[in-house]
Design a protein around this motif. Sequence first.
Motif, PDB file in Angstrom:
ATOM      1  N   PHE A  52       0.794  -1.213   0.000  1.00 52.02           N
ATOM      2  CA  PHE A  52       0.000   0.000   0.000  1.00 52.02           C
ATOM      3  C   PHE A  52       0.839   1.282   0.000  1.00 52.02           C
ATOM      4  CE2 PHE A  52      -1.895   3.332   2.505  1.00 52.02           C
ATOM      5  CZ  PHE A  52      -2.907   3.688   1.650  1.00 52.02           C
ATOM      6  N   LYS A  53       1.778   1.405   0.914  1.00 49.39           N
ATOM      7  CA  LYS A  53       2.558   2.649   1.005  1.00 49.39           C
ATOM      8  C   LYS A  53       3.393   2.877  -0.248  1.00 49.39           C
ATOM      9  CE  LYS A  53       2.620   2.952   5.987  1.00 49.39           C
ATOM     10  NZ  LYS A  53       3.396   2.917   7.222  1.00 49.39           N
ATOM     11  N   GLY A  54       3.989   1.813  -0.779  1.00 53.49           N
ATOM     12  CA  GLY A  54       4.771   1.947  -2.002  1.00 53.49           C
ATOM     13  C   GLY A  54       3.913   2.370  -3.184  1.00 53.49           C
ATOM     14  N   ARG A  57       2.902   6.077  -2.742  1.00 55.49           N
ATOM     15  CA  ARG A  57       4.010   6.989  -3.072  1.00 55.49           C
ATOM     16  C   ARG A  57       4.209   7.044  -4.581  1.00 55.49           C
ATOM     17  NH1 ARG A  57       6.504   4.585   1.598  1.00 55.49           N
ATOM     18  NH2 ARG A  57       7.570   3.131   0.233  1.00 55.49           N
ATOM     19  N   TRP A  58       4.168   5.885  -5.260  1.00 60.66           N
ATOM     20  CA  TRP A  58       4.362   5.856  -6.706  1.00 60.66           C
ATOM     21  C   TRP A  58       3.258   6.629  -7.419  1.00 60.66           C
ATOM     22  CZ3 TRP A  58       1.755   3.882 -10.987  1.00 60.66           C
ATOM     23  CH2 TRP A  58       2.501   3.853 -12.166  1.00 60.66           C
ATOM     24  N   VAL A  59       2.045   6.487  -6.939  1.00 61.25           N
ATOM     25  CA  VAL A  59       0.894   7.133  -7.573  1.00 61.25           C
ATOM     26  C   VAL A  59       1.020   8.659  -7.527  1.00 61.25           C
ATOM     27  CG1 VAL A  59      -1.579   7.566  -7.208  1.00 61.25           C
ATOM     28  CG2 VAL A  59      -0.740   5.226  -7.353  1.00 61.25           C
ATOM     29  N   VAL A  60       1.518   9.197  -6.422  1.00 64.23           N
ATOM     30  CA  VAL A  60       1.632  10.662  -6.312  1.00 64.23           C
ATOM     31  C   VAL A  60       2.870  11.187  -7.041  1.00 64.23           C
ATOM     32  CG1 VAL A  60       2.946  10.928  -4.154  1.00 64.23           C
ATOM     33  CG2 VAL A  60       1.149  12.553  -4.697  1.00 64.23           C
ATOM     34  N   GLY A  61       3.833  10.328  -7.292  1.00 60.83           N
ATOM     35  CA  GLY A  61       5.037  10.735  -8.020  1.00 60.83           C
ATOM     36  C   GLY A  61       6.164  11.130  -7.079  1.00 60.83           C
ATOM     37  N   ARG A  62       7.373  10.773  -7.481  1.00 60.57           N
ATOM     38  CA  ARG A  62       8.561  11.004  -6.652  1.00 60.57           C
ATOM     39  C   ARG A  62       8.772  12.474  -6.319  1.00 60.57           C
ATOM     40  NH1 ARG A  62      13.923   7.836  -7.230  1.00 60.57           N
ATOM     41  NH2 ARG A  62      12.381   6.487  -8.156  1.00 60.57           N
ATOM     42  N   TYR A  76      -1.443  12.289   3.543  1.00 57.49           N
ATOM     43  CA  TYR A  76      -1.734  11.753   2.218  1.00 57.49           C
ATOM     44  C   TYR A  76      -1.907  10.236   2.283  1.00 57.49           C
ATOM     45  CZ  TYR A  76      -0.733   9.737  -2.337  1.00 57.49           C
ATOM     46  OH  TYR A  76      -0.780   8.959  -3.465  1.00 57.49           O
ATOM     47  N   LEU A  77      -0.989   9.533   2.962  1.00 59.40           N
ATOM     48  CA  LEU A  77      -1.092   8.076   3.067  1.00 59.40           C
ATOM     49  C   LEU A  77      -2.394   7.663   3.737  1.00 59.40           C
ATOM     50  CD1 LEU A  77       2.559   7.048   4.040  1.00 59.40           C
ATOM     51  CD2 LEU A  77       1.411   6.655   1.849  1.00 59.40           C
ATOM     52  N   ASP A  78      -2.764   8.344   4.814  1.00 56.32           N
ATOM     53  CA  ASP A  78      -4.025   8.030   5.509  1.00 56.32           C
ATOM     54  C   ASP A  78      -5.226   8.249   4.600  1.00 56.32           C
ATOM     55  OD1 ASP A  78      -2.673   7.350   7.827  1.00 56.32           O
ATOM     56  OD2 ASP A  78      -3.074   9.258   8.837  1.00 56.32           O
ATOM     57  N   LEU A  79      -5.242   9.375   3.908  1.00 60.76           N
ATOM     58  CA  LEU A  79      -6.373   9.685   3.037  1.00 60.76           C
ATOM     59  C   LEU A  79      -6.416   8.775   1.810  1.00 60.76           C
ATOM     60  CD1 LEU A  79      -6.378  13.567   3.296  1.00 60.76           C
ATOM     61  CD2 LEU A  79      -8.240  12.039   3.977  1.00 60.76           C
ATOM     62  N   PHE A  80      -5.257   8.436   1.271  1.00 62.21           N
ATOM     63  CA  PHE A  80      -5.221   7.532   0.121  1.00 62.21           C
ATOM     64  C   PHE A  80      -5.802   6.179   0.522  1.00 62.21           C
ATOM     65  CE2 PHE A  80      -3.256   4.492  -2.811  1.00 62.21           C
ATOM     66  CZ  PHE A  80      -3.533   5.090  -4.031  1.00 62.21           C
ATOM     67  N   GLU A  81      -5.438   5.696   1.697  1.00 65.60           N
ATOM     68  CA  GLU A  81      -5.993   4.437   2.189  1.00 65.60           C
ATOM     69  C   GLU A  81      -7.505   4.553   2.360  1.00 65.60           C
ATOM     70  OE1 GLU A  81      -5.843   2.095   6.356  1.00 65.60           O
ATOM     71  OE2 GLU A  81      -3.900   2.263   5.361  1.00 65.60           O
ATOM     72  N   ASP A  82      -7.961   5.657   2.947  1.00 62.53           N
ATOM     73  CA  ASP A  82      -9.405   5.873   3.115  1.00 62.53           C
ATOM     74  C   ASP A  82     -10.121   5.897   1.760  1.00 62.53           C
ATOM     75  OD1 ASP A  82      -9.060   6.032   5.866  1.00 62.53           O
ATOM     76  OD2 ASP A  82      -9.188   8.231   5.928  1.00 62.53           O
ATOM     77  N   LEU A  83      -9.488   6.515   0.768  1.00 61.31           N
ATOM     78  CA  LEU A  83     -10.085   6.583  -0.570  1.00 61.31           C
ATOM     79  C   LEU A  83     -10.194   5.191  -1.190  1.00 61.31           C
ATOM     80  CD1 LEU A  83     -11.136   8.354  -2.925  1.00 61.31           C
ATOM     81  CD2 LEU A  83      -8.760   8.487  -3.735  1.00 61.31           C
ATOM     82  N   MET A  84      -9.165   4.370  -1.044  1.00 59.00           N
ATOM     83  CA  MET A  84      -9.205   3.017  -1.588  1.00 59.00           C
ATOM     84  C   MET A  84     -10.304   2.190  -0.907  1.00 59.00           C
ATOM     85  SD  MET A  84      -7.010   3.046  -4.013  1.00 59.00           S
ATOM     86  CE  MET A  84      -7.462   4.758  -4.218  1.00 59.00           C
ATOM     87  N   VAL A  85     -10.428   2.334   0.404  1.00 58.83           N
ATOM     88  CA  VAL A  85     -11.470   1.609   1.134  1.00 58.83           C
ATOM     89  C   VAL A  85     -12.846   2.082   0.677  1.00 58.83           C
ATOM     90  CG1 VAL A  85     -12.513   1.241   3.414  1.00 58.83           C
ATOM     91  CG2 VAL A  85     -10.026   1.083   3.129  1.00 58.83           C
TER      92      VAL A  85
END
Length: 192
Positions: A52-54, A57-62, A76-85
């Motif tokens: 998930f974290k990798g 990070r890849w999705v948002v770009g280096r 961002y990581l918390d919200l990205f996880e919430d969005l996927m759920v």
Amino acid sequence: TSARAAEDFGSGAERFIREMAYQAISSLTVKDIPTAERERRFREIMRRYIAFKGVARWVVGRKVWKAATEQQQAEYLDLFEDLMVATYAHRFEDYSGETLEIRRTDVYDGTDALVSTEMVRPGATKPLSVGWRVRAKDGEYRIVDIIVEGLSMARKQRSEFASFLRQNDDNIEALIAEIRGRVAGTVTASGQ
């Protein structure tokens, strides 16, 4: 020996996908469980089986990731996880006996495999093609992308975020606000 190692890795990747499919079907397709419980179960499965974290990070770009503060990265990581759920957990509510059948596995570089499967749906004229890109790190398998009918979900999300970021001067705060709004909209739409 490298051919044998690739074969072993491919077999391990297939077992990993079978295990994930079993866990998802057995815990997420139970009828009449509350939405919050289905989301909790989905989050647990996602954390166990997806890198998930990798992926996030890849999705948002280096460039954007490295420019973000630690607080912005964490949010961002918390919200990205919430969005996927919020986006995917509800897709299991209408489960009606679909099965996942592995068709083939291609191994690349001994630590990266594409497990090609078909989701066989009762009453459907043709199965849904789903590919699972699996990587191993320190002996742990993780899904790094899901390809549905030839479309990479990670690339699709990356393209969408890249477009948004281009329009907003690569401002991660703008992206965070956008994701927060999407999550809130999804939660409202699902009746929470």
